[in-house]
Design an enzyme around this catalytic site. Structure first.
Site, PDB file in Angstrom:
ATOM      1  CB  CYS A  56      30.404 -22.692  24.519  1.00 20.94           C
ATOM      2  SG  CYS A  56      31.789 -23.281  24.512  1.00 20.94           S
ATOM      3  CB  CYS A 113      32.358 -21.504  27.236  1.00 21.30           C
ATOM      4  SG  CYS A 113      32.880 -21.778  25.724  1.00 21.30           S
ATOM      5  CG  ASP A 114      29.042 -19.773  29.059  1.00 14.94           C
ATOM      6  OD1 ASP A 114      30.537 -19.350  28.763  1.00 14.94           O
ATOM      7  OD2 ASP A 114      28.726 -19.509  28.118  1.00 14.94           O
TER       8      ASP A 114
END
Length: 300
Positions: free
Chosen positions: A132, A135-136
């Protein structure tokens, strides 16, 4: 007993719940994760949902959920462990040992990220290996990363990461992409993006964190992060033997969302379809309820 049990709280499930409530049907959503909104929550920006360009994916998912909640949709957090039909009634068994009964079921559990299955991938998960980018990605500001894949998700991830990372390598096993040609052109015009084509990852290197991505041709790309975007796996295990699946595990259903089992409907990424996007998932939710409503009228 409910009119409809909806399994999954992504865009397809939430859309189905909204349409069901507006049709005065009794409905409950079963979601495995509390306050879930599906894969859309992982998108930093959604540019192709009509009327809402540039919307954050998490925010859009929240709006879908809030709409459903405003209509009084009931949510239950639980894992589905069994589904069966008894006469004309569907029984949905949950891991907490409770059981829901309904005249119809709309299955909208979605899909999950596919893994490469190479050495170092699992060992370095959350230590530089990610599925992701939104997300990261912020953890890799000013660093070097590789994106593996050639579809829209991989291309969008690379474009997003190019705004954060020092260098982005796009590693793809072919020399052509499946994703949007427009996005490919944007990436070609981005200075810190480099294409590594006809290349197959063999190993993720590193001990406590990622240090490189080894390719089958012997090359090693020195990177701090590897973002894997090579497709999805449908979450259809719970319906094996209940409805007909295709060879990839997707539930066989067309735009009506009707499956091989009477009263059981499939919506969103888990069904067979050419395009898996937010807009098609939302459309599926509406179509599934329309089909379910017709079925409920038919059985009385």
């Amino acid at each position: 007993m409910q009119d409809i049990v909806i399994i999954g709280s992504g865009p397809a499930g939430l859309s189905a719940a909204i349409y069901a409530k507006r049709a005065n049907l009794d409905v409950v959503i079963v979601e495995k994760t509390f306050y879930g909104t599906g894969q859309i929550a992982e998108s930093s920006q959604v540019d192709n949902y009509p009327g809402l360009p540039g919307t954050n994916g998490f925010d859009l998912g929240e709006k879908f959920r809030q709409h459903a909640e405003s209509l009084g949709v009931e949510f239950k957090t639980a894992e589905v462990v069994g589904i069966e039909k008894k006469d004309k009634i569907w029984s949905v068994k949950l891991k907490d040992e409770t059981e829901l009964e309904a005249k119809a079921v709309i299955y909208a559990a979605g899909a999950v990220h596919r893994h490469l299955g190479i050495p170092g991938e699992n060992e370095l998960a959350a230590k530089g290996v990610s599925y992701c980018a939104t997300c990261d990605g912020s953890f890799f500001r000013g660093r070097k990363v590789a994106v593996v894949g050639g579809g829209d998700t991989a291309l969008d991830d690379a474009l997003y990461l190019s705004k954060l990372a020092e260098k982005v390598y796009i590693v793809h096993r072919r020399d052509e992409f499946r994703g949007s040609p427009l996005t490919v052109e944007k990436l070609k015009a981005t200075e810190n993006v480099e294409f590594v084509l006809s290349a197959v990852p063999e190993k993720v290197e590193g001990n406590d964190s990622v240090t490189g991505l080894v390719l089958k041709d012997g090359r090693t790309i020195q990177v701090d992060g590897v973002f894997i975007a090579v497709g999805m796996i449908p979450l259809s295990n719970a319906v094996e033997g209940v409805v007909e699946l295709d060879s990839a595990g997707y539930i066989k259903a067309d735009e009506t969302c009707v499956t091989s089992a009477d009263g059981f409907f499939a919506a969103g990424d888990v069904r067979t379809k050419a395009l898996r996007q937010v807009v098609t998932a939302v459309a599926d939710g509406a179509c599934a309820v329309t089909s379910a409503e017709e079925y409920i009228r038919k059985i009385g």
